[in-house]
Design an enzyme around this catalytic site. Sequence first.
Site, PDB file in Angstrom:
ATOM      1  N   TYR A  68       0.700  -2.304  11.832  1.00 22.87           N
ATOM      2  CA  TYR A  68       1.670  -3.399  11.890  1.00 22.87           C
ATOM      3  C   TYR A  68       1.902  -3.698  13.367  1.00 22.87           C
ATOM      4  O   TYR A  68       2.250  -2.789  14.142  1.00 22.87           O
ATOM      5  CB  TYR A  68       2.982  -3.006  11.229  1.00 22.87           C
ATOM      6  CG  TYR A  68       2.931  -2.968   9.724  1.00 22.87           C
ATOM      7  CD1 TYR A  68       3.093  -4.123   8.973  1.00 22.87           C
ATOM      8  CD2 TYR A  68       2.743  -1.763   9.058  1.00 22.87           C
ATOM      9  CE1 TYR A  68       3.060  -4.083   7.587  1.00 22.87           C
ATOM     10  CE2 TYR A  68       2.703  -1.709   7.673  1.00 22.87           C
ATOM     11  CZ  TYR A  68       2.861  -2.877   6.940  1.00 22.87           C
ATOM     12  OH  TYR A  68       2.819  -2.829   5.569  1.00 22.87           O
TER      13      TYR A  68
ATOM     14  N   ARG B 274      -4.130   5.547   5.798  1.00 24.80           N
ATOM     15  CA  ARG B 274      -4.455   5.163   4.424  1.00 24.80           C
ATOM     16  C   ARG B 274      -5.537   6.069   3.847  1.00 24.80           C
ATOM     17  O   ARG B 274      -5.987   7.025   4.475  1.00 24.80           O
ATOM     18  CB  ARG B 274      -4.895   3.702   4.411  1.00 24.80           C
ATOM     19  CG  ARG B 274      -3.752   2.701   4.603  1.00 24.80           C
ATOM     20  CD  ARG B 274      -3.229   2.239   3.265  1.00 24.80           C
ATOM     21  NE  ARG B 274      -4.325   1.595   2.549  1.00 24.80           N
ATOM     22  CZ  ARG B 274      -4.725   0.326   2.743  1.00 24.80           C
ATOM     23  NH1 ARG B 274      -4.062  -0.443   3.584  1.00 24.80           N
ATOM     24  NH2 ARG B 274      -5.757  -0.177   2.087  1.00 24.80           N
TER      25      ARG B 274
ATOM     26  N   ASP C 131       0.793  -1.234   0.000  1.00 15.56           N
ATOM     27  CA  ASP C 131       0.000   0.000   0.000  1.00 15.56           C
ATOM     28  C   ASP C 131       0.823   1.281   0.000  1.00 15.56           C
ATOM     29  O   ASP C 131       0.260   2.371  -0.011  1.00 15.56           O
ATOM     30  CB  ASP C 131      -0.941   0.017   1.211  1.00 15.56           C
ATOM     31  CG  ASP C 131      -0.195   0.096   2.540  1.00 15.56           C
ATOM     32  OD1 ASP C 131       1.033  -0.047   2.550  1.00 15.56           O
ATOM     33  OD2 ASP C 131      -0.858   0.297   3.581  1.00 15.56           O
TER      34      ASP C 131
ATOM     35  N   PRO D 110       7.953  -5.553   5.052  1.00 19.16           N
ATOM     36  CA  PRO D 110       7.141  -4.548   4.362  1.00 19.16           C
ATOM     37  C   PRO D 110       7.080  -3.201   5.067  1.00 19.16           C
ATOM     38  O   PRO D 110       6.528  -2.253   4.521  1.00 19.16           O
ATOM     39  CB  PRO D 110       5.748  -5.201   4.344  1.00 19.16           C
ATOM     40  CG  PRO D 110       5.707  -5.998   5.597  1.00 19.16           C
ATOM     41  CD  PRO D 110       7.114  -6.517   5.792  1.00 19.16           C
TER      42      PRO D 110
END
Length: 638
Positions: free
Chosen positions: A251, A243, A52, A330
Amino acid sequence: MPIFLNKESDVDVLIIGAGPAGLMCANSLARAGVNVRIIDERPAKVMAGQADGVQPRTIEVLQSYGLADRLLREGNQMHMVAFYNPSPSGGIERTGRAIDVTAPTARYPFEVTLHQGAIESIFLDSMRSLGVTVQRPVVPTSIELSQDEAVLNDPNSRAVKVVLKHLDPTDRQSETEVVHAKFVLGGDGAHSWVRKTFGITMDGEQTDYIWGVVDTVPETDFPDIRNRCAIHSNNGSCMVIPREGDKVRLYIQLSDKQFVDPSTGRVDKDNVSPEKLLEVAKKSFAPYSISTPNPIDWWTLYIIGQRVASKFSVRDRVFIAGDACHTHSPKAGQGMNASMLDTHNLATLPPAWKITYILRGWADMSLLKTYEFERRKYAQDLINFDKKFSTLFSGKPRTEDNQNGVSHEEFLNAFQTFGAFSSGIGVHYLPSAVVNPQHQSCATNLIVGQRMLPHIFIRAADARPYEIQDLLPADTRFKVLVFAGDTPDKAQLERVNALAAEMGKPESFLTRFGHGEPAKVFDILAISSAKKDIVNYTDLPQLLRPHWSKVLLDDVDMFARTGGGGYEAYGIDPHKGALVIVRPDGYVALWLHLSSCRTSTIILRRSWWRHRVVQFYCSVPGLLDDCVYTGNRMYYRL
């Protein structure tokens, strides 16, 4: 009941895997007019979650395809990062805030977050306008690479045979298909079928760090929920990624080994749920509260592993890209970016230049060797970076009882130090057939092997300001930037006229490598250091102004709000000027003072010259007086 018959087809490039790497490659090749097919075993594109984060350099690349506006419109921008550490009174407290991207030359000094499905849609819609769609669900069942050297060395031969199986064939479609391809790209993920089929190993190691990921719209009193956050708590670490819309990605570091299947060593999602992950997160956020009354959009578990493929290609006919050739944590937002930039280098519009030039007969097959040379080094650098970053992020925080833990200062220093690399802005390709730093000492800021720095110039014809990167689109052409210097000065204008006259000769590189249509291979722009009130774009020679829009000035706009200072920013003498060659993927290939053009010894590799490769180990081949062969090199004296 349909009767299935074997079908055979031909294609220039077959792409296996329609993730970000494969889609960028397919879109670029399609725009370049290459016959390309892309297949994927999934019946539909990603709808939520997955990767993302889009880094500043990747945004620049998307802009070169005309795709960045939609990304910026739909995505969320992260401008600030907040750091939280254990509080002496219990729980966590904020210990600082900083800019999210520590890359001073970034055109877009921020990250954009948007779920992978939406990013894939940007490519899919662009491809659809070019007549290319992903064929689903289709899987490869076998692949065979010719062993005939003559076939392998002929770029027009279809040296790769791939058998495909259509998992949901129609009445008019064969269940099995044999595809004969000139090149194959495996962008089929971390468990790549292409990589495994050719026995390419993944070298590296797996850590003990287990993390969970949850995408949701939370309710919380945490004040930095709309900033990127690095949280070190005594309960474990967390990262907050805001987002699109109100959505947030969390996370969450896990310490319990119960999430790992001992027989496989892989994370076992059956032993955990998003609710369990959020219970861990609540403890790490204390004394702040966080809850998720809204549905969970997506979640997963993973163990951090850092591995790089032992090679990125097989006989320069089969290539792997993205997660198929490098895997890592990530949390630094590198996976999707590295994947897309892999194929940007190889075969996307700018990168499509490597495969496209070969398919057009403009380059020798050896040009493809620069893909592995450039991108494998980057992948190894990425793994080294990720090892340090993930260790610091997953490590215990420093407290009075744990003086060996990670301090805030240590983490902040690493975060800022790695900024240029993680943003993609600091990627630096080493010398190769298409990177010649011979005259780098002449330049201070425009680095050969790095991407062309952004800067605003104004158009000489109408004083309209333009970002130079917008004038260097990903259209497979080399950009010849003639920084003409102080053109109102009579002596300098005479030098510029002489340069143009030499470039216009039949023996010049424009003619030799232009294949009858130089404008399809080269895009020439002239940039004068003079002021707008005394310069006419018609002052420059015709060859350096193929269109009225191709002449720029290093001056401010009519309101003095933007522009100016470009020569200084690039380290170019404003009186003498320079010649800069920019590769089709936006990286500087060569830098040279115009004043040195007549005194330098320039080098071209003979094999590349013989095969008509557009590669600049020389500044201005049109100024050549004589040449001498020595070994495998051709020396030209100006």
